[in-house]
Design an enzyme around this catalytic site. Structure first.
Site, PDB file in Angstrom:
ATOM      1  N   GLU A 173       0.812  -1.222   0.000  1.00 47.87           N
ATOM      2  CA  GLU A 173       0.000   0.000   0.000  1.00 47.87           C
ATOM      3  C   GLU A 173       0.848   1.276   0.000  1.00 47.87           C
ATOM      4  O   GLU A 173       0.579   2.220   0.747  1.00 47.87           O
ATOM      5  CB  GLU A 173      -0.955  -0.001   1.203  1.00 47.87           C
ATOM      6  N   GLU A 291      -5.681  -8.295  -0.272  1.00 51.26           N
ATOM      7  CA  GLU A 291      -6.399  -7.921   0.956  1.00 51.26           C
ATOM      8  C   GLU A 291      -7.858  -7.694   0.585  1.00 51.26           C
ATOM      9  O   GLU A 291      -8.156  -6.817  -0.227  1.00 51.26           O
ATOM     10  CB  GLU A 291      -5.816  -6.660   1.611  1.00 51.26           C
TER      11      GLU A 291
END
Length: 493
Positions: A173, A291
């Site tokens: 991320e 995720e």
């Protein structure tokens, strides 16, 4: 009564399902590791401190790979802190989650745990505070045969043979401003390329995942993804996608989350195809949705510095399980491009498995749709002709039926996953004539009070039920889907 139809043709194929679609995620976060999978002294722990009651439930899920060690934790983590004699390992502040990391569990312990659990590792290298050189050293430690400093140190630490971790995430991320040493797309793309070069020079058999958008809500989405793929097209195999959903006060909008997830994947398919054309390339960049889950981020609370605090421990309802099931079908329906998917996470932290420190373990409501996806979602995903009523949600015109169909030639069976998100009963008509005569093997259902939650006092408040079967052999049939219910329909050919 609402009515929907599925016309299922065995030759209308989307793709074979990659077993890595049934993967999960364990981060050094809260009680995921400590008192989750690892708790020395627990009555159910083995000689290594691995909780066998938890491991048994993980094995029942059929998890393929587990992404480790993070997550936001990754961007401030030095993997070297977690190797060697435990008494010499440093205690560190984890700035990502405001906790104290004891480093009593590291890559060697996780490798031994994964072998015992029967899963493989999806490794990850730090692109926050870490360098491309650090990334290469970790791959050398894990995968190089011997005769070098890092490979010999691995042998000294108890693993003479290589760990052979063949799938790696290049950071986590990095588009997120919350990330330690957050980078913009250009800086991340350049750094990721240099890390990938070094990693592949050390082991040219590995596959790598570049950081895509952390959410559709990011202002940089999908421009981030375009830029990163332009930099990394020749060096990586996958782009990561992350997305979580939570109930913001409207149950129907929440149930419709699969619509947004589907659009996310479609958008990045188009972006990846553009980059392929721009690069005059021959390969398709596929996706690692590493995720995904229901996560109530609004419930996060500040906490003092401590080891393994009880944080991000969502307690899932039947409603959450239905939303989760809809997302799982979206992943199956994109099996042509989504090759890896990691349920985030696996134990205690936004997880299907929940433990007591020193005590019991239970299955949360979301355990069951993942179990059925893993058990019955292997084979070839088909593309049925779908007729379904619709209604308006925050995502626009929304189908009341979410579905996925998987044909398993090995077992000669067809599985229909179906989710009715409407407030009324729905008659689902199934046309299976392309398979000849079939026989119904199972009809599993999750329905009832949307607020029901499994607890240690009532561990079976939310459990699937077996419904009566259509008798005899047939090529068409109809089933009733209760309001707001999830169904698994199994047919033998």
């Amino acid at each position: 009564m609402k009515q929907a139809k599925l016309h299922i043709e065995k030759d209308f194929r989307i793709a074979e399902v990659d077993e890595r679609l049934f993967s999960s995620f364990l981060e050094h976060l809260g009680r995921a590791i400590y008192t989750g999978i690892y708790e020395p002294g627990h009555p159910q722990a083995d000689e290594n401190g691995y909780r066998m009651d938890v491991m048994k439930l993980i094995q029942q899920l059929g998890v393929s790979h587990i992404r480790y060690p993070g997550g936001n934790f990754l961007s401030g983590y030095d993997w070297k802190d977690g190797i060697g004699p435990k008494e010499d390992r440093p205690r560190r502040l984890d700035l990502a989650w405001h906790t104290i990391e004891s480093n009593q569990f590291g890559i060697d312990e996780f490798y031994d745990w994964s072998k015992k659990a029967g899963t493989q590792i999806m490794g990850a290298v730090n692109m926050g505070t870490g360098t491309p050189k650090d990334a290469g050293q970790l791959v050398e430690y894990c995968n190089f045969a011997g005769g070098t400093y890092w490979s010999d140190l691995r042998a000294k630490n108890g693993h003479k043979d290589p760990l052979n971790i063949k799938l790696w995430c290049i950071g986590n991320e990095m588009d997120g401003e919350w990330q330690i040493c957050h980078l913009d797309a250009d800086d991340y793309g350049k750094k990721a390329v240099e890390a990938a070069k070094i990693m592949r020079w050390i082991d040219d058999s590995i596959q790598m995942v570049a950081c895509g958008s952390a959410s559709t809500l990011q202002k940089t989405y999908p421009e981030w993804d375009r830029k990163v793929m332009e930099y990394t097209y020749d060096y990586v195999d996958y782009l990561s996608l992350h997305r979580y959903y939570e109930n913001e006060g409207n149950d129907f909008d929440f149930l419709a989350s699969f619509v947004d997830m589907d659009r996310f994947i479609h958008t990045l398919e188009g972006t990846a195809n553009y980059v392929k054309a721009l690069k005059r390339g021959t390969k398709d960049i596929c996706f690692s949705f590493d995720e995904w889950n229901v996560w109530y981020q609004q419930h996060q609370q500040p906490h003092p510095w401590q080891e393994a605090p009880e944080i991000l421990e969502d307690h899932y309802t039947l409603l959450d399980a239905l939303v989760f099931a809809g997302m799982s079908m979206t992943l199956l329906n994109h099996a042509d491009r989504v090759k890896i998917a990691c349920l985030a996470q696996l134990v205690n932290v936004i997880a299907p498995i929940f433990t007591e420190k020193g005590g019991r373990v239970i299955k949360q409501s979301i355990y069951y749709p993942f179990e059925y996806m893993s058990k019955f979602g292997r084979g070839t995903v088909l593309k049925p002709v779908v007729s379904t009523p619709t209604a308006e949600s925050r995502y626009g015109d929304t189908p009341l039926l979410q579905q996925s169909v998987v044909y398993d030639e090995k077992t000669n069976a067809v599985t229909v996953f179906a989710l009715n998100i409407g407030a009324e009963e729905m008659q689902l008509d199934l046309d299976l004539r392309s398979f000849g005569k079939v026989k119904m093997q199972e009809h599993i259902c999750m329905a009832g009070s949307l607020s029901a939650t499994n607890t240690f006092a009532q561990p079976d408040a939310v459990t699937p039920k077996d419904l009566p079967l259509e008798q005899g052999e047939f090529d068409t049939c109809s089933v009733i889907l209760q309001p707001q219910s999830y169904h698994v329909l199994r047919f033998s050919l």
